[in-house]
Design an enzyme around this catalytic site. Structure first.
Site, PDB file in Angstrom:
ATOM      1  N   GLU A 168      -5.153   7.921  18.104  1.00 26.37           N
ATOM      2  CA  GLU A 168      -5.766   9.253  18.257  1.00 26.37           C
ATOM      3  C   GLU A 168      -6.738   9.523  17.106  1.00 26.37           C
ATOM      4  O   GLU A 168      -7.852  10.009  17.316  1.00 26.37           O
ATOM      5  CB  GLU A 168      -4.678  10.336  18.278  1.00 26.37           C
ATOM      6  CG  GLU A 168      -3.821  10.354  19.540  1.00 26.37           C
ATOM      7  CD  GLU A 168      -2.776   9.243  19.582  1.00 26.37           C
ATOM      8  OE1 GLU A 168      -2.505   8.631  18.521  1.00 26.37           O
ATOM      9  OE2 GLU A 168      -2.233   8.962  20.669  1.00 26.37           O
ATOM     10  N   SER A 201       1.087   6.364   2.649  1.00 28.80           N
ATOM     11  CA  SER A 201       1.757   7.341   3.517  1.00 28.80           C
ATOM     12  C   SER A 201       2.982   7.945   2.849  1.00 28.80           C
ATOM     13  O   SER A 201       3.680   7.292   2.076  1.00 28.80           O
ATOM     14  CB  SER A 201       2.205   6.672   4.806  1.00 28.80           C
ATOM     15  OG  SER A 201       1.116   6.098   5.457  1.00 28.80           O
ATOM     16  N   GLN A 243       0.837  -1.198   0.000  1.00 25.20           N
ATOM     17  CA  GLN A 243       0.000   0.000   0.000  1.00 25.20           C
ATOM     18  C   GLN A 243       0.871   1.246   0.000  1.00 25.20           C
ATOM     19  O   GLN A 243       1.508   1.571   1.013  1.00 25.20           O
ATOM     20  CB  GLN A 243      -0.870  -0.035   1.263  1.00 25.20           C
ATOM     21  CG  GLN A 243      -1.823   1.130   1.414  1.00 25.20           C
ATOM     22  CD  GLN A 243      -2.506   1.111   2.778  1.00 25.20           C
ATOM     23  OE1 GLN A 243      -1.987   0.527   3.735  1.00 25.20           O
ATOM     24  NE2 GLN A 243      -3.657   1.732   2.882  1.00 25.20           N
ATOM     25  N   GLU A 253      -9.519  -1.785   6.013  1.00 28.84           N
ATOM     26  CA  GLU A 253      -8.329  -1.949   6.830  1.00 28.84           C
ATOM     27  C   GLU A 253      -8.738  -2.025   8.300  1.00 28.84           C
ATOM     28  O   GLU A 253      -8.236  -2.828   9.065  1.00 28.84           O
ATOM     29  CB  GLU A 253      -7.409  -0.756   6.583  1.00 28.84           C
ATOM     30  CG  GLU A 253      -6.096  -0.791   7.343  1.00 28.84           C
ATOM     31  CD  GLU A 253      -5.100   0.244   6.804  1.00 28.84           C
ATOM     32  OE1 GLU A 253      -5.494   1.120   6.004  1.00 28.84           O
ATOM     33  OE2 GLU A 253      -3.929   0.171   7.190  1.00 28.84           O
ATOM     34  N   SER A 262       4.826  -1.341   4.205  1.00 25.02           N
ATOM     35  CA  SER A 262       5.017  -2.727   4.634  1.00 25.02           C
ATOM     36  C   SER A 262       5.089  -3.632   3.414  1.00 25.02           C
ATOM     37  O   SER A 262       4.331  -3.448   2.453  1.00 25.02           O
ATOM     38  CB  SER A 262       3.845  -3.184   5.499  1.00 25.02           C
ATOM     39  OG  SER A 262       3.666  -2.307   6.573  1.00 25.02           O
TER      40      SER A 262
END
Ligand SMILES: Cc1cc2nc3c(=O)[nH]c(=O)nc-3n(C[C@H](O)[C@H](O)[C@H](O)COP(=O)(O)OP(=O)(O)OC[C@H]3O[C@@H](n4cnc5c(N)ncnc54)[C@H](O)[C@@H]3O)c2cc1C
Lengths: 394, 357
Positions: free
Chosen positions: A364, A115, A112, A231, A148
């Site tokens: 968070e 990020s 993926q 996810e 990953s």
């Protein structure tokens, strides 16, 4: 509608035609996919039969009992958990035909590319650019990070900015990226545990044909929501026996090593044991709801609970081990195929589980999601919603 | 694996009980009643029992009950918890009834099931299954002694009293002196039971009956705690969406959102634990572990939810007029009832082989 009896019949048929004992593993998996017994709730021709999702368990149990090989799902978590449902929902017929079968069999592993160094929680702020050449290919430049399994992956789901002149959520497009293409440079990123499970991925003039765009141009954020939602629930549906998670190894150590026991640790262990059991029951409840086709919002909470428990339990286990807790099993820099929580020591579990509250959305950010989408509380005032991405302060 | 969901019938039962309590048990009424000599709402009790037959859920039809299960009782208790209803349901229809089911006293059971009489097990509310409890003296065919901390004894018609000969006796409340104690939880008040040569009818061995009654009480209390926690969370979220400070709803401040999200997570988990206990008590499979897990988890969550609700309501939450205090008092009291979380964790240590040092 296909029922359990019919699925059992078809499973028996598959086993008769491809006896697991004498059939090559991949041949068996491909035949299983073609028989619609991979994801029974997927459409016919795409690994499924349009049956109820809950009936997958029937097929899995029959195949397991017959000693059939599985598709080693942990090796391709991102492919199975996130890429597949997104391709199913937004892919063209051609894309679905091309990607789903080798994805399911595990012949092609996915990663993926979401990020970036400057865009983590604020994923929509990403800066990787995809520029189209006329009506042809897209040319992609940018840097992704914490990817990953990029070192094992054949394909990637990728989001990139295709229009910097509109607000950030509107200018993103979703692509399927060939990790073997020129310009894709995967570099190991060693992590806290010593190994390199994730990577930096540099994209330099990577050409992606338009046929590998998923969804409409500029619709990437919407497509990515499907990926992200999947996810988050991927964890909650898992069925575990009592003591099936991280509480298992520490309970075992407690039973086998009375010399390590202290009163303080006993109280903490019992408290965590109860919480782990309750979290397991919540997961089971979620599974029962899903089987009836009425998913509850519990899924959003599962990842939060799982992360905190893993961290507290593994932390306790390091303390319990006393002098051994001062040691570590192995700092060798490796590039593992999967996260190995059970095969390693408590120290590894402690360090790796720190990632559980970061990967796939930080705790968070997930608490914000629960507060806003489940409880309906107001969102924070936003200053970045209506400004063109290129004009945002950076 | 236990069934952790609610059936359609259970949902129907829930809404019927909720409607009834909305009519009978509104918060101002409950508060007013706590300030009177008669804190219990016997009109609501009559509606629940006469009207809906709920006191007999655990009693087989052949014995005058409804022949339902702990799962339905749990749903009723969730609603009673949401309303902090001052009715002797847990004490009479669950705990006293379970003791009688163990001993098989059909006549008394039928009376309790019909709601014609209210029963109370004369064991202090904080005692857990397997824990030590006080007994009275059995001498010359009569009972002598004093028992304290007996919940809902003030409205009981019949007391189930353990004596020093190992027997459990049925004592008519008219033959005992029942003195209300000043209770922390105003909606489930305690009383002292004094017996001065009171006649008692032997029901059977106290030990197994008390153990069974207290185990079921603990397991189903988790559902009351769930209802309570669910109500305070819902009400706090509602209030914080409305309440404005600094020119915006305070519910939009992230520090508060995260606390509420965290509470939501605890309530979601409590629902699974409470459902599991109710189902395990119904099927008899894994009931000891299920009850211990549910009670070890439920009490801290219910107290946390009520304490957070008070803090987040701030000034208004500290007033007598606002019902939050009823919930906090009930939650804190519940955290001691039928064994604390710590006592249940200790029980669990034995059950799942995680022995103390
Ligand atoms: C083990 C691991 C594997 C990963 N695998 C992948 C992968 O395969 N593919 C991929 O694309 N990404 C992957 N990631 C990246 C992961 O998704 C991001 O790290 C994550 O989304 C957080 O982004 P960040 O690290 O930039 O933190 P930041 O967003 O910079 O956050 C910093 C801190 O601020 C907090 N914060 C940020 N925004 C808010 C807010 N609105 N409210 C309150 N607090 C806030 C965060 O919670 C955090 O504590 C992986 C990460 C880890 C640890």
């Amino acid at each position: 509608m296909i029922d359990a009896a019919e699925l059992k019949r078809r499973t028996a048929e598959l086993l008769a035609a491809q006896p697991p004992a004498t059939t090559d593993r991949l041949d068996f998996l491909r035949a299983r996919f073609d028989a619609g017994l991979a994801w029974v709730h997927y459409p016919e021709g795409l690994g499924g039969l349009g049956a109820a999702r809950s009936l997958q368990a029937v097929v899995d149990a029959e195949l397991e009992a017959a000693g059939a090989p599985d598709n080693d799902p942990r090796r391709n978590g991102i492919g199975l958990g996130m890429a597949a449902p997104t391709i199913l929902k937004y892919g063209t017929e051609e894309q679905k035909q091309r990607y789903l079968r080798p994805l399911w069999t595990g012949e092609e592993v996915w990663c993926q590319l979401f990020s970036e160094p400057g865009a983590g929680s604020d994923l929509a702020g990403l800066g990787t650019r995809a520029v189209r050449e006329g009506d042809g290919d897209w040319v992609v430049n940018g840097q992704k990070v914490w990817t990953s399994s990029a070192h094992n992956a054949r394909w990637a789901i990728l989001i990139a900015r295709t229009d910097p002149d509109v607000p950030k959520h509107a200018g993103i497009t979703y692509f399927l990226c060939d990790m073997t293409d020129p310009g894709v440079d995967v570099r190991p990123l060693r992590q806290i545990t010593g190994e390199a499970e994730f990577n930096e991925v540099f994209l330099t003039d990577v050409r992606i044909p338009d046929s590998r765009r998923l969804g409409a141009i500029g619709d990437g954020w919407k497509v990515a929501q499907t990926t992200l939602n999947n996810e988050r629930v991927a964890i909650g549906g898992m069925r575990l026996p009592r003591e099936g998670g991280m509480i298992g190894p520490v309970s075992k150590t407690w039973r086998e090593r009375p010399e390590l026991r202290t009163h303080d640790l006993h109280q903490r262990l019992l408290k965590l044991w109860v919480e782990a059991e309750v979290a397991r029951l919540t997961g089971e409840r979620l599974r029962q709801q899903l089987a009836l086709g009425q998913p509850g919002p519990e899924g959003a909470g599962m990842k939060l609970a799982f992360a905190r428990l893993n961290q507290e339990i593994s932390g306790l286990e390091v303390e319990l081990r006393g002098e051994e807790g001062l040691l570590y099993d192995d700092w060798t820099m490796r590039r593992p195929e999967l996260v190995d929580f059970v095969g390693r020591d408590a120290g590894y579990r402690y360090l790796r589980s720190k990632g559980n509250s970061i990967e796939g959305g930080t705790s968070e950010v997930l608490l914000n999601i629960v507060a806003e989408r489940v409880l309906g509380l107001p969102s924070e005032p936003r200053t970045d919603k209506d400004v063109a991405w290129k004009d945002l302060a950076r | 694996m236990s069934d952790l969901l609610y059936s359609e019938e259970e949902e129907a039962l829930r809404s019927a009980v909720r409607d009834l309590l909305a009519d009978h048990c509104d918060a101002p009424g409950v508060i007013a009643r706590t300030e009177s000599d008669a804190p219990h709402d016997l009109a609501a009790w009559k509606a629940l029992t006469d009207g809906m037959g709920l006191a007999g859920l655990l009693v087989p039809e052949a014995q005058g009950g409804q022949g339902a299960t702990h799962r339905e009782v749990a749903v009723v208790l969730e609603e009673l918890g949401r309303a902090v209803a001052p009715v002797p349901y847990l004490t009479s229809a669950v705990v006293a009834t379970e003791a009688l089911l163990e001993l098989g006293d059909e006549a008394l059971l039928a009376e309790l099931a019909a709601g014609r009489r209210i029963g109370a097990l004369a064991v202090a509310l904080n005692v857990a299954a397997g824990g030590a409890y006080k007994v009275v003296r059995h001498e010359g065919g009569a009972l002598h002694g004093e028992l304290t901390g007996v919940a809902d004894a003030a409205v009981a018609d019949v007391l189930l009293v353990p004596a020093d000969d190992g027997g459990l006796y049925a004592v008519d409340a008219a033959d005992a002196t029942v003195t209300p104690q000043v209770s922390f939880d105003l909606t489930r008040p305690l009383a002292t039971v004094t017996l001065n040569g009171a006649p008692g009818r032997l029901l059977g061995d106290a030990e197994p009956a008390v153990r069974r009654a207290l185990r079921t009480g603990a397991g189903l209390l988790a559902s009351e705690q769930l209802g309570l926690a669910d109500w305070v969370l819902t009400e706090t979220v509602r209030y914080l969406k409305e309440r404005k400070q600094f020119n915006r709803p305070v519910g939009g401040f992230q520090a508060l959102k995260h606390r509420l999200a965290q509470l939501w997570l605890e309530v979601v988990n409590l629902r699974a634990a409470a459902r599991n206990a109710a189902d395990a008590l119904t099927t008899g499979t894994d009931a000891d572990v299920a009850v211990a897990v549910a009670q070890a988890y439920a009490a801290p969550v219910a107290v946390h939810a009520a304490e957070e609700a008070l803090q987040l309501h701030a000034g208004i939450g500290m007033t007598w007029e606002h019902p939050i205090h009823l919930y906090l008092k009930r939650a804190k009291s519940d955290s001691i009832a039928y064994g604390t979380a710590g006592v249940h964790r200790e029980a669990l240590a034995g059950l799942v082989d995680l022995q103390a040092p």
